[in-house]
Design a protein around this motif. Structure first.
Motif, PDB file in Angstrom:
ATOM      1  N   ILE A  10      31.213  83.151  -7.207  1.00  0.00           N
ATOM      2  CA  ILE A  10      31.105  84.609  -7.357  1.00  0.00           C
ATOM      3  C   ILE A  10      32.509  85.188  -7.541  1.00  0.00           C
ATOM      4  CG2 ILE A  10      30.402  86.749  -6.216  1.00  0.00           C
ATOM      5  CD1 ILE A  10      28.357  85.020  -4.619  1.00  0.00           C
ATOM      6  N   ASP A  11      32.650  86.045  -8.541  1.00  0.00           N
ATOM      7  CA  ASP A  11      33.938  86.699  -8.847  1.00  0.00           C
ATOM      8  C   ASP A  11      35.013  85.694  -9.272  1.00  0.00           C
ATOM      9  OD1 ASP A  11      33.010  89.267  -8.377  1.00  0.00           O
ATOM     10  OD2 ASP A  11      33.498  89.188  -6.240  1.00  0.00           O
ATOM     11  N   SER A  12      34.595  84.630  -9.947  1.00  0.00           N
ATOM     12  CA  SER A  12      35.549  83.576 -10.332  1.00  0.00           C
ATOM     13  C   SER A  12      36.662  84.098 -11.244  1.00  0.00           C
ATOM     14  CB  SER A  12      34.824  82.422 -11.031  1.00  0.00           C
ATOM     15  OG  SER A  12      34.209  82.870 -12.230  1.00  0.00           O
ATOM     16  N   ARG A  13      36.388  85.185 -11.968  1.00  0.00           N
ATOM     17  CA  ARG A  13      37.412  85.694 -12.897  1.00  0.00           C
ATOM     18  C   ARG A  13      38.542  86.430 -12.181  1.00  0.00           C
ATOM     19  NH1 ARG A  13      33.435  87.870 -17.730  1.00  0.00           N
ATOM     20  NH2 ARG A  13      32.610  85.826 -18.297  1.00  0.00           N
ATOM     21  N   LYS A  14      38.353  86.701 -10.890  1.00  0.00           N
ATOM     22  CA  LYS A  14      39.406  87.398 -10.142  1.00  0.00           C
ATOM     23  C   LYS A  14      40.603  86.491  -9.853  1.00  0.00           C
ATOM     24  CE  LYS A  14      36.698  90.985  -7.855  1.00  0.00           C
ATOM     25  NZ  LYS A  14      36.268  91.553  -6.568  1.00  0.00           N
ATOM     26  N   LEU A  15      40.381  85.183  -9.942  1.00  0.00           N
ATOM     27  CA  LEU A  15      41.458  84.222  -9.674  1.00  0.00           C
ATOM     28  C   LEU A  15      41.473  83.168 -10.764  1.00  0.00           C
ATOM     29  CD1 LEU A  15      41.454  83.118  -5.906  1.00  0.00           C
ATOM     30  CD2 LEU A  15      43.221  84.378  -7.106  1.00  0.00           C
ATOM     31  N   SER A  16      42.639  82.691 -11.103  1.00  0.00           N
ATOM     32  CA  SER A  16      42.735  81.572 -12.042  1.00  0.00           C
ATOM     33  C   SER A  16      41.993  80.373 -11.459  1.00  0.00           C
ATOM     34  CB  SER A  16      44.213  81.207 -12.254  1.00  0.00           C
ATOM     35  OG  SER A  16      44.308  79.913 -12.800  1.00  0.00           O
ATOM     36  N   SER A  17      41.222  79.685 -12.303  1.00  0.00           N
ATOM     37  CA  SER A  17      40.474  78.524 -11.803  1.00  0.00           C
ATOM     38  C   SER A  17      41.404  77.443 -11.254  1.00  0.00           C
ATOM     39  CB  SER A  17      39.567  77.944 -12.890  1.00  0.00           C
ATOM     40  OG  SER A  17      40.325  77.547 -14.004  1.00  0.00           O
ATOM     41  N   ALA A  18      42.643  77.432 -11.693  1.00  0.00           N
ATOM     42  CA  ALA A  18      43.616  76.454 -11.172  1.00  0.00           C
ATOM     43  C   ALA A  18      43.808  76.618  -9.667  1.00  0.00           C
ATOM     44  CB  ALA A  18      44.951  76.617 -11.882  1.00  0.00           C
ATOM     45  N   VAL A  19      43.559  77.828  -9.155  1.00  0.00           N
ATOM     46  CA  VAL A  19      43.774  78.107  -7.728  1.00  0.00           C
ATOM     47  C   VAL A  19      42.679  77.484  -6.866  1.00  0.00           C
ATOM     48  CG1 VAL A  19      43.949  79.958  -6.004  1.00  0.00           C
ATOM     49  CG2 VAL A  19      44.989  80.255  -8.261  1.00  0.00           C
ATOM     50  N   TRP A  20      41.411  77.582  -7.320  1.00  0.00           N
ATOM     51  CA  TRP A  20      40.304  77.124  -6.476  1.00  0.00           C
ATOM     52  C   TRP A  20      39.618  75.839  -6.940  1.00  0.00           C
ATOM     53  CZ3 TRP A  20      35.927  76.847  -9.399  1.00  0.00           C
ATOM     54  CH2 TRP A  20      35.825  77.691 -10.516  1.00  0.00           C
ATOM     55  N   MET A  21      39.811  75.472  -8.204  1.00  0.00           N
ATOM     56  CA  MET A  21      39.089  74.325  -8.754  1.00  0.00           C
ATOM     57  C   MET A  21      39.357  73.024  -7.990  1.00  0.00           C
ATOM     58  SD  MET A  21      36.922  73.459 -11.194  1.00  0.00           S
ATOM     59  CE  MET A  21      37.022  74.592 -12.577  1.00  0.00           C
ATOM     60  N   SER A  22      40.611  72.783  -7.620  1.00  0.00           N
ATOM     61  CA  SER A  22      40.941  71.522  -6.929  1.00  0.00           C
ATOM     62  C   SER A  22      40.274  71.467  -5.555  1.00  0.00           C
ATOM     63  CB  SER A  22      42.456  71.354  -6.800  1.00  0.00           C
ATOM     64  OG  SER A  22      43.016  72.444  -6.094  1.00  0.00           O
ATOM     65  N   ASP A  23      40.136  72.619  -4.877  1.00  0.00           N
ATOM     66  CA  ASP A  23      39.464  72.650  -3.577  1.00  0.00           C
ATOM     67  C   ASP A  23      37.981  72.309  -3.727  1.00  0.00           C
ATOM     68  OD1 ASP A  23      41.713  73.375  -2.060  1.00  0.00           O
ATOM     69  OD2 ASP A  23      41.438  75.491  -2.539  1.00  0.00           O
TER      70      ASP A  23
END
Length: 201
Positions: A10-23
């Motif tokens: 949800i709201d994935s566009r608020k953050l670069s996917s590089a920030v959360w994708m690895s988690d």
């Protein structure tokens, strides 16, 4: 019988996917390999096939991993059922587990976690349990989510060790964060889910 978790950020566009994708990938990797057991598609959607008894704990772990980033949340549906065809790519596999997961996901509306199994009484019971659980879980702070994630991943360590692992100042700060996050109640709920799901077949 297998469980399939279908989800999206949800709201994935608020953050670069590089920030959360690895988690997200790090959690999914704990349950199998890509793309046979899990896959991320359309940028912010994912699917995971998992043992039925592990599905709720996995969903909460994914939730904690995503909510470490305060701008984000995740919507997930757990579908339980048979798998008729298991491909080398999870998105090409099919069966009742996939159908239940997809239907449950479509019907989520505002709720961020649902479950659909072949057992109506089980579905009704856990719909009520989830509605109460999400009052707490949807409101985890990023700090609470980080601590819950580490605690779920390391059930054998005590709060002092948890404080060290997270570079937190004290055991008391860990204790109060886990209390606010309803960690003990969540562990009891996971145990209850495992007990009840095993009675179904």
């Amino acid at each position: 019988m297998k469980a399939v978790i279908t989800g999206d950020i949800i709201d994935s566009r608020k953050l670069s996917s590089a920030v959360w994708m690895s988690d997200l990938k790090a959690v999914l990797n704990q349950y199998g390999s890509e793309p046979k057991n899990w896959e991320i598609y359309r940028g912010d959607s994912f699917q995971l096939i998992i043992a039925v008894e592990d599905a709720l704990e996995a969903a909460l772990l994914i939730k904690a991993a995503v909510k470490q980033h305060k701008e984000l949340d995740v919507r997930m549906a757990i579908g339980v059922g048979k798998v008729d065809y298991l491909s080398d790519k999870i998105t090409e596999s099919n069966g009742a587990a996939f159908i239940n997961s997809g239907e449950c996901f479509e019907n989520l509306k505002k709720q961020t976690l649902g479950i659909q199994t072949p057992w109506e009484q089980f579905n009704t019971t856990f719909a009520v349990i989830f509605s109460f659980m999400l009052i707490i879980v949807d409101n985890w702070t990023s700090t609470s989510a980080e601590i819950v994630k580490k605690a779920l991943e390391n059930p054998e360590i005590n709060q002092n060790q948890l404080a060290s692992a997270l570079n937190r100042k004290s055991q008391s700060s860990i204790s109060s964060s886990l209390k606010r996050a309803a960690y003990d109640e969540l562990k009891n709920m996971i145990a209850f889910y495992k007990q009840e799901i095993k009675k179904q077949w």
